[in-house]
Design an enzyme around this catalytic site. Structure first.
Site, PDB file in Angstrom:
ATOM      1  N   GLU A 334      24.783  14.311  -6.283  1.00  0.00           N
ATOM      2  CA  GLU A 334      24.681  14.320  -4.827  1.00  0.00           C
ATOM      3  C   GLU A 334      23.493  15.167  -4.372  1.00  0.00           C
ATOM      4  O   GLU A 334      23.240  16.241  -4.922  1.00  0.00           O
ATOM      5  CB  GLU A 334      25.972  14.851  -4.213  1.00  0.00           C
ATOM      6  CG  GLU A 334      27.194  14.006  -4.577  1.00  0.00           C
ATOM      7  CD  GLU A 334      28.442  14.398  -3.796  1.00  0.00           C
ATOM      8  OE1 GLU A 334      28.416  15.458  -3.131  1.00  0.00           O
ATOM      9  OE2 GLU A 334      29.422  13.644  -3.850  1.00  0.00           O
ATOM     10  N   GLU A 347      25.450  18.764  -5.898  1.00  0.00           N
ATOM     11  CA  GLU A 347      26.431  18.910  -6.968  1.00  0.00           C
ATOM     12  C   GLU A 347      26.466  17.625  -7.777  1.00  0.00           C
ATOM     13  O   GLU A 347      25.945  16.598  -7.351  1.00  0.00           O
ATOM     14  CB  GLU A 347      27.828  19.205  -6.411  1.00  0.00           C
ATOM     15  CG  GLU A 347      28.409  18.087  -5.570  1.00  0.00           C
ATOM     16  CD  GLU A 347      29.768  18.444  -4.988  1.00  0.00           C
ATOM     17  OE1 GLU A 347      30.203  19.601  -5.133  1.00  0.00           O
ATOM     18  OE2 GLU A 347      30.401  17.566  -4.382  1.00  0.00           O
ATOM     19  N   PHE A 407      38.558  14.257  15.077  1.00  0.00           N
ATOM     20  CA  PHE A 407      38.052  13.097  14.333  1.00  0.00           C
ATOM     21  C   PHE A 407      39.000  12.648  13.226  1.00  0.00           C
ATOM     22  O   PHE A 407      38.631  11.867  12.368  1.00  0.00           O
ATOM     23  CB  PHE A 407      36.662  13.367  13.751  1.00  0.00           C
ATOM     24  CG  PHE A 407      35.620  13.658  14.786  1.00  0.00           C
ATOM     25  CD1 PHE A 407      35.198  12.677  15.664  1.00  0.00           C
ATOM     26  CD2 PHE A 407      35.062  14.921  14.896  1.00  0.00           C
ATOM     27  CE1 PHE A 407      34.254  12.941  16.640  1.00  0.00           C
ATOM     28  CE2 PHE A 407      34.111  15.201  15.863  1.00  0.00           C
ATOM     29  CZ  PHE A 407      33.706  14.212  16.745  1.00  0.00           C
TER      30      PHE A 407
END
Length: 685
Positions: A334, A347, A407
């Protein structure tokens, strides 16, 4: 004989059911070539038979255990069935009737509902492996998927772990060690402290040295758990406390690290695949910038942002890191990418990623199958030049959550009605539930991963819009409305996104779809037509305008197709009562309407309305969960914004704060209590 061999080969091959499109194409082509060569004589026939025997001698495992649950367990089982591998499912007592349990050839209970007593219970799982004589274990993602001790114990028993070896898990699973290794492998890294943070005081000192804002995160973490952004000393202390608690709860490891927080980045990751023979590939990127609470919500492949040069540079660095730790399996590196396309290592996840389906869609590879082959010791079948980007794929994570609360705060309950939109073209649904399934407080609230594919991004997004409209989920709150709003938002459509997309687009929180005047008239005309659904075509007057409504109403179906002035919509009528109150899901959002006759409307003004509850003096739980801590007692004076208690839901800890300054009148909960959504926690005078 050659013709008979070809027939037998074709039959066995079809029964084996190769999961990769590339394998199917290659094998079909090879068989056609062999047909042509067979007529050349005995030598060609022998060549064909030898190749045929070689192909089918590539055996993997007879029985494989999946150390996971839900959709990922079902996903692994599907590939195992195609490969002719028998499967063993494990489950907690509350998952006894789960879909993955029914799909597997065998299933064994490993303990009660809490993950520490079931899906993280290594002793119980090892006992099941011995009992069922499973030869290999696929860990899925989460739980024990990146636990080096679990991989070590499997190896000591001669059981194959479908993933990398313990060295790679240790090196990449520990964010501190992985960052040092990335630096040595010439991978771009984020500035930060390359050690373990001992306590809150040291966290503050380090944060000051790095410079705010900083990211505090679990060394052994992932999936957005154990992560906090801090902008000052106070937030650093609070972040250290919550992150360490979440890390201990989710991963059994409370070590933390601190690094510079890159403001407003994109989150783009590279899928890698490596074998035990030194070969490694990068399978293009996935754009994962749409997030809430550091957890991904919408992913796509490829990214609209990367050019070929940046894609190649990121891919090559990802492969360099994989080779540096002798990585073998599927893994994900990532990166955070800034507006100038500078990218930094975040990571490496040493497991199958949740969002792997979008990569499978654009490459044609079955990543689970590739992992199993690599674990058995076979070399990769592809070269870097063989890896394509064919079309575009989008994935929406469908959660049992209320998107109108931060959210998405978890919702629990039973799926009273459930229907996946598989009738929509180019749709894939990875799920582990069915109608009647329970969504509990013990596990992640994911319902499914909804994936759509198209020849280009616009086509994939249009199919996603249609799929979301055709998805039937009743009995729990869900985030369909949020997902639909994201994929049709002009900024998202243009590719103008970052990890701050949701708070920037919805600074006051998500409120649902805001109807245009035209859409409002369409909704009202549709609702009125539903009141008298016996006609196929009707004319409805709204605000002095006449609209033509056409539909063959089938009220027994959860999905209703209606056309208003030539515009087709798929809607869902969720409820209707004798008072005329109706709930309709329209453009993803649920609207409450009241449909009355003229006489009833005149009389309704005499009906008293229930006064709204004053919530400033009470604190109710916004979600189902467990009380971790209570910070006040009756008689205490609290300030506005002060923490009153902490609720843990689905392994995420949430701080409940006072809405105003006042004195505590009563406390209705204690640490260890299980609470439901709306339960009264604390009262103020």
């Amino acid at each position: 004989k050659a013709g008979l061999s070809l027939s037998v080969a074709a039959y066995i091959y079809n029964q084996a059911g190769a999961a990769s499109k590339h394998i199917c194409v290659f094998s079909s082509k090879a068989m056609e070539e062999e047909k042509m060569h067979v007529s050349g004589g005995r030598k060609a026939c022998v060549l064909f038979i030898s190749r045929f025997l070689l192909f089918f001698s590539l055996q993997t495992f007879e029985k494989l255990l999946i150390a996971n649950r839900g959709e990922i367990a079902c996903r692994v089982i599907k590939t195992c069935k195609k490969m002719g591998i028998k499967t063993v499912a494990i489950h907690s007592d509350v998952d006894a009737n789960a879909v993955h349990v029914k799909m597997a050839d065998e299933a064994v209970c490993v303990g009660p509902a809490p993950t520490g007593k079931s899906y993280l219970n290594m002793d119980a799982i090892m006992e099941v492996i011995k009992k069922t004589r499973a030869q290999a274990v696929h860990p899925g993602y989460g739980f024990l998927s990146e636990n080096k001790e679990f991989a070590r114990r499997l190896a000591s028993e001669g059981v194959t772990f479908i993933g990398p070896d313990t060295h790679a898990i240790q090196a990449m699973g520990d964010k501190i060690e992985s960052k040092l290794l990335a630096k040595n492998a010439k991978v771009n890294t984020i500035p930060g402290f390359d050690g373990v943070v001992k306590d809150a005081d040291e966290a503050v000192r380090i944060a000051r040295e790095i410079g705010y804002p900083v990211m505090i995160k679990a060394s052994a973490g992932g999936g957005g758990k154990g992560m906090r952004i801090a902008w000052d000393d106070e937030e650093t202390r609070e972040g250290f406390r919550f992150s360490s608690q979440e890390a201990a709860s989710s991963f059994g490891d409370d070590r933390l690290l601190i690094e510079k927080f890159i403001d407003n980045p994109r989150h783009i990751e590279i899928q890698v695949l490596a074998d035990k023979h030194g070969n490694a590939l990068w399978l293009n990127e996935r754009e994962c910038s749409i997030q809430r609470r550091n957890q991904k919500v919408v992913e796509e492949a490829p990214s609209t942002f990367l050019d070929p040069e940046t894609r190649r540079a990121m891919g090559e660095q990802a492969v360099a890191l994989a080779k540096a730790v002798k990585y073998s399996s599927a893994g994900t590196v990532e990166f955070l990418v800034d507006s100038s396309k500078n990218f930094y290592f975040l990571e490496m996840n040493t497991r199958l990623q949740v969002e792997h389906p979008v990569t499978e869609c654009i490459t044609g590879l079955d990543l689970v199958q590739e992992m199993i082959r690599v674990a058995k010791g076979y070399p990769l079948r592809h070269k870097q030049a063989d890896i394509p980007i064919n079309g575009w794929a989008v994935e929406c994570r469908v959660y049992a959550e209320d998107p109108y609360k931060s959210f998405g705060l978890p919702s629990i309950g039973k799926l009273s009605q459930y229907q996946e939109p598989l009738h929509v073209p180019s749709v894939r649904v990875d799920s582990g539930i069915q109608q009647g399934s329970d969504i509990s407080i013990y596990y992640d609230p994911m319902i499914s991963k909804l994936i759509t594919y198209g020849s280009n991004r616009a086509e994939a997004l249009k199919r996603m819009e249609e799929a979301l409209d055709n998805y039937v989920i009743r009995g729990v709150a869900h985030n369909i409305s949020l997902l639909r709003e994201v994929i049709v938002h002009p900024r998202f459509v243009q590719g103008d996104i970052s990890t701050k997309f949701l708070p920037e687009v919805y600074p006051d929180g998500f409120k649902g779809h805001k109807l245009t005047d035209l859409e409002r008239r369409e909704l009202l005309a549709t609702a009125a037509s539903l009141y008298v659904p016996c006609l196929v075509s009707q004319q409805v007057e709204v605000d002095g305008m006449k609209l033509n409504v056409t539909s063959e109403w089938n009220l027994a179906s959860p999905l209703l197709s209606v056309t208003v002035d030539g515009t087709q919509r798929t809607i869902q009528r969720l409820s209707r009562n004798a008072s005329g109150d109706t709930r309709i899901q329209f453009l993803g959002t649920v609207y409450k309407l009241q449909i009355l006759t003229k006489v009833a409307a005149e009389l309704s003004k005499y009906m008293p309305e229930k006064a709204a509850e004053d919530t400033s003096s009470i604190l109710r739980s916004p979600m189902p969960g467990a009380v971790v801590a209570v910070s006040v007692k009756p008689g205490d004076t609290v300030s506005e914004g002060q923490e009153i208690c902490v609720i843990e839901a689905m392994k995420m800890q949430n701080s409940m704060i006072a809405a105003k300054t006042g004195k505590v009148k009563a406390v209705h909960c204690k640490a260890g209590d299980t609470v439901g959504e709306g339960d009264l926690l604390v009262e103020l005078e």
